[in-house]
Design a protein around this motif. Structure first.
Motif, PDB file in Angstrom:
ATOM      1  N   PRO A   1      25.835  15.545  42.719  1.00  0.00           N
ATOM      2  CA  PRO A   1      26.065  15.206  44.121  1.00  0.00           C
ATOM      3  C   PRO A   1      27.477  14.685  44.376  1.00  0.00           C
ATOM      4  N   LEU A   2      27.941  14.917  45.613  1.00  0.00           N
ATOM      5  CA  LEU A   2      29.241  14.422  46.045  1.00  0.00           C
ATOM      6  C   LEU A   2      29.213  14.245  47.559  1.00  0.00           C
ATOM      7  N   ASP A   3      29.059  13.016  48.014  1.00  0.00           N
ATOM      8  CA  ASP A   3      29.132  12.679  49.444  1.00  0.00           C
ATOM      9  C   ASP A   3      28.301  13.592  50.334  1.00  0.00           C
ATOM     10  N   GLY A   4      27.046  13.794  49.991  1.00  0.00           N
ATOM     11  CA  GLY A   4      26.166  14.626  50.799  1.00  0.00           C
ATOM     12  C   GLY A   4      26.187  16.095  50.424  1.00  0.00           C
ATOM     13  N   TYR A   5      27.121  16.475  49.585  1.00  0.00           N
ATOM     14  CA  TYR A   5      27.228  17.849  49.098  1.00  0.00           C
ATOM     15  C   TYR A   5      26.719  17.909  47.664  1.00  0.00           C
ATOM     16  N   ILE A   6      26.528  19.115  47.166  1.00  0.00           N
ATOM     17  CA  ILE A   6      26.129  19.312  45.772  1.00  0.00           C
ATOM     18  C   ILE A   6      27.107  20.296  45.146  1.00  0.00           C
ATOM     19  N   ILE A   7      27.693  19.901  44.033  1.00  0.00           N
ATOM     20  CA  ILE A   7      28.533  20.806  43.248  1.00  0.00           C
ATOM     21  C   ILE A   7      27.585  21.519  42.293  1.00  0.00           C
ATOM     22  N   LEU A   8      27.348  22.790  42.528  1.00  0.00           N
ATOM     23  CA  LEU A   8      26.461  23.580  41.680  1.00  0.00           C
ATOM     24  C   LEU A   8      27.298  24.306  40.636  1.00  0.00           C
ATOM     25  N   TYR A   9      26.892  24.213  39.389  1.00  0.00           N
ATOM     26  CA  TYR A   9      27.702  24.766  38.306  1.00  0.00           C
ATOM     27  C   TYR A   9      26.842  25.294  37.179  1.00  0.00           C
ATOM     28  N   GLN A  10      27.469  26.131  36.359  1.00  0.00           N
ATOM     29  CA  GLN A  10      26.839  26.655  35.149  1.00  0.00           C
ATOM     30  C   GLN A  10      27.766  26.394  33.975  1.00  0.00           C
ATOM     31  N   VAL A  11      27.187  25.975  32.879  1.00  0.00           N
ATOM     32  CA  VAL A  11      27.945  25.736  31.651  1.00  0.00           C
ATOM     33  C   VAL A  11      27.975  27.027  30.859  1.00  0.00           C
ATOM     34  N   MET A  12      29.176  27.499  30.576  1.00  0.00           N
ATOM     35  CA  MET A  12      29.370  28.710  29.789  1.00  0.00           C
ATOM     36  C   MET A  12      29.846  28.284  28.392  1.00  0.00           C
ATOM     37  N   THR A  13      30.103  29.224  27.527  1.00  0.00           N
ATOM     38  CA  THR A  13      30.537  28.915  26.171  1.00  0.00           C
ATOM     39  C   THR A  13      31.865  28.166  26.148  1.00  0.00           C
ATOM     40  N   ASP A  14      32.832  28.626  26.921  1.00  0.00           N
ATOM     41  CA  ASP A  14      34.176  28.065  26.865  1.00  0.00           C
ATOM     42  C   ASP A  14      34.645  27.417  28.166  1.00  0.00           C
ATOM     43  N   ARG A  15      33.744  27.344  29.164  1.00  0.00           N
ATOM     44  CA  ARG A  15      34.150  26.800  30.458  1.00  0.00           C
ATOM     45  C   ARG A  15      32.916  26.372  31.252  1.00  0.00           C
ATOM     46  N   VAL A  16      33.198  25.672  32.327  1.00  0.00           N
ATOM     47  CA  VAL A  16      32.186  25.359  33.325  1.00  0.00           C
ATOM     48  C   VAL A  16      32.575  26.125  34.577  1.00  0.00           C
ATOM     49  N   GLU A  17      31.640  26.882  35.131  1.00  0.00           N
ATOM     50  CA  GLU A  17      31.920  27.616  36.354  1.00  0.00           C
ATOM     51  C   GLU A  17      31.305  26.871  37.537  1.00  0.00           C
ATOM     52  N   ILE A  18      32.153  26.483  38.486  1.00  0.00           N
ATOM     53  CA  ILE A  18      31.671  25.892  39.727  1.00  0.00           C
ATOM     54  C   ILE A  18      31.200  27.066  40.579  1.00  0.00           C
ATOM     55  N   VAL A  19      29.892  27.143  40.799  1.00  0.00           N
ATOM     56  CA  VAL A  19      29.276  28.296  41.436  1.00  0.00           C
ATOM     57  C   VAL A  19      29.320  28.171  42.964  1.00  0.00           C
ATOM     58  N   ARG A  20      28.937  27.006  43.481  1.00  0.00           N
ATOM     59  CA  ARG A  20      28.935  26.741  44.927  1.00  0.00           C
ATOM     60  C   ARG A  20      29.162  25.252  45.141  1.00  0.00           C
ATOM     61  N   VAL A  21      29.622  24.915  46.342  1.00  0.00           N
ATOM     62  CA  VAL A  21      29.732  23.526  46.788  1.00  0.00           C
ATOM     63  C   VAL A  21      29.122  23.514  48.182  1.00  0.00           C
ATOM     64  N   VAL A  22      27.899  22.992  48.287  1.00  0.00           N
ATOM     65  CA  VAL A  22      27.152  23.115  49.540  1.00  0.00           C
ATOM     66  C   VAL A  22      26.563  21.774  49.964  1.00  0.00           C
ATOM     67  N   HIS A  23      26.299  21.674  51.262  1.00  0.00           N
ATOM     68  CA  HIS A  23      25.678  20.464  51.782  1.00  0.00           C
ATOM     69  C   HIS A  23      24.265  20.358  51.211  1.00  0.00           C
ATOM     70  N   GLY A  24      23.871  19.163  50.880  1.00  0.00           N
ATOM     71  CA  GLY A  24      22.575  18.930  50.258  1.00  0.00           C
ATOM     72  C   GLY A  24      21.386  19.286  51.127  1.00  0.00           C
ATOM     73  N   LYS A  25      21.577  19.396  52.431  1.00  0.00           N
ATOM     74  CA  LYS A  25      20.474  19.747  53.329  1.00  0.00           C
ATOM     75  C   LYS A  25      20.309  21.254  53.499  1.00  0.00           C
ATOM     76  N   ARG A  26      21.186  22.028  52.882  1.00  0.00           N
ATOM     77  CA  ARG A  26      21.057  23.490  52.967  1.00  0.00           C
ATOM     78  C   ARG A  26      19.846  23.969  52.194  1.00  0.00           C
ATOM     79  N   ASP A  27      19.353  25.108  52.571  1.00  0.00           N
ATOM     80  CA  ASP A  27      18.272  25.754  51.840  1.00  0.00           C
ATOM     81  C   ASP A  27      18.893  26.399  50.597  1.00  0.00           C
TER      82      ASP A  27
END
Length: 97
Positions: free
Chosen positions: A63-89
């Motif tokens: 979480p970040l100030d009402g938003y969610i940083i959605l990510y996936q951990v890969m072998t050599d990196r972290v991919e930030i997939v989306r940054v969306v408001h927490g109330k979104r579907d």
């Protein structure tokens, strides 16, 4: 390990920045600074976020100030997939993924 920002997440961040530019530039700058800190935290502690595996395999979120940083951990990196408001579907974001 490092992090990369996906195109959809980049678009999310641009929309968030545009919003803050119209309402409170200083708050937008603080948000983006905190986003950078959170991404560094994710790189250092990749499993610190909540699992969103029900939406996509290996998806995590921090979480970040009402938003969610959605990510996936890969072998050599972290991919930030989306940054969306927490109330979104969130399920609708990953229906066709």
């Amino acid at each position: 390990m490092r992090y990369v920002i996906s195109l959809p997440a980049s678009r999310d961040l641009q929309a968030i920045a545009d919003y803050f530019a119209s309402v409170n530039v200083a708050a937008g700058e603080r948000f983006l600074d905190e986003f950078e800190r959170r991404c560094q935290q994710i790189v250092s502690f990749p499993n610190s976020g909540r699992s969103y595996g029900e939406l996509r395999a290996n998806l995590r979120g921090l979480p970040l100030d009402g938003y969610i940083i959605l990510y996936q951990v890969m072998t050599d990196r972290v991919e930030i997939v989306r940054v969306v408001h927490g109330k979104r579907d969130l399920r609708s974001l990953f229906t066709n993924s």
